[in-house]
Design a protein around this motif. Structure first.
Motif: not given
Length: 255
Positions: A140-144
């Protein structure tokens, strides 16, 4: 920070268990040794190494039998029982709505295992700690999206801001009602509200979900602690008597 949620639409789930595989693959979780027990559902429960699984339930309707599928995992409760009873602060509610167990602080006391009304937190013999779904914060932190959501081929799993997931769920419910199907929310209010929201085609218990999950509180933990202390004190009474009797015997032998 805005709280995120997973929206699971049971009407779109085909029971492929791709989410189970994706969870294990992304998190490097070993497989559980299982046996065939008369159902396609495997393993039978969540474990310290299985953080999400699909419940398979059969329901007879006249001469027909239909499958009911329900993805189970940590519900990421708004009022998490695991956090309330954790003595070390390892279980904690995060600003984005998820609940995690800090593996460096967990001492494996299993309070959370007992307290969780959904059976999501489980003790791992491999690590000596309680483990469960943490909703892939690294992704999630990587935009996934979480691994389970990304792998879902039917669109049964969705991820985003909780308010948006509720809006999407309500739109889907209207569509199911228009088709003459039953559509029931689960997780909006249960256990104080959760960040895993279900849209079901039947009653929650038909899917193996608790109808009225009970939330544990710090007061309950204090009660458990009180019972434990009281039990320890009671156990000391006969031990103290034994020591006193032993001392009297030793003195008698020396006289």
């Amino acid at each position: 920070m805005v709280e995120n949620a997973i929206f699971y639409d049971a009407s779109k789930c085909i029971g492929c268990r791709g989410c189970q595989v994706a969870c294990k693959q992304w998190n490097g979780l070993p497989g559980d040794k299982t046996v065939f027990w008369g159902s396609y559902e495997n393993p039978r429960t969540l474990t310290g190494n299985t953080w999400t699984k699909i419940n398979f339930r059969e329901k007879r309707e006249g001469d027909n039998v239909k499958f009911l599928f329900a993805k189970t995992q940590c519900m990421h409760c708004s009022e998490p029982s695991c956090v309330a009873v954790c003595a070390t602060g390892a279980a904690r509610k995060m600003p984005d709505g998820r609940v995690e167990i800090d593996q460096n602080r967990c001492v494996g006391c299993k309070n959370c295992v007992v307290a969780c009304p959904f059976g999501a937190a489980n003790f791992s013999e491999d690590t000596g700690t309680s483990r469960k779904c943490h909703r892939c914060p690294d992704r999630v932190e990587a935009g996934l999206k979480p691994a389970c959501v990304s792998t879902c081929v039917t669109g049964a799993l969705n991820f985003g801001e909780r308010s948006e997931m509720i809006k999407l769920a309500k739109q889907r419910r209207q569509g199911l009602w228009a088709e003459g199907q039953k559509a029931i929310f689960y997780g909006l209010n249960e256990a104080g509200g959760t960040n895993t929201i279900y849209l079901l085609n039947d009653e929650p218990e038909a899917y193996g979900l608790p109808k009225n999950p009970q939330v544990a509180t710090a007061n309950i933990f204090a009660g458990w602690l009180g019972v434990g202390v009281a039990g320890a004190l009671i156990a000391l009474v006969p031990f103290k008597s034994f020591l006193e009797a032993r001392e009297r015997g030793l003195k008698g032998g020396r006289s």
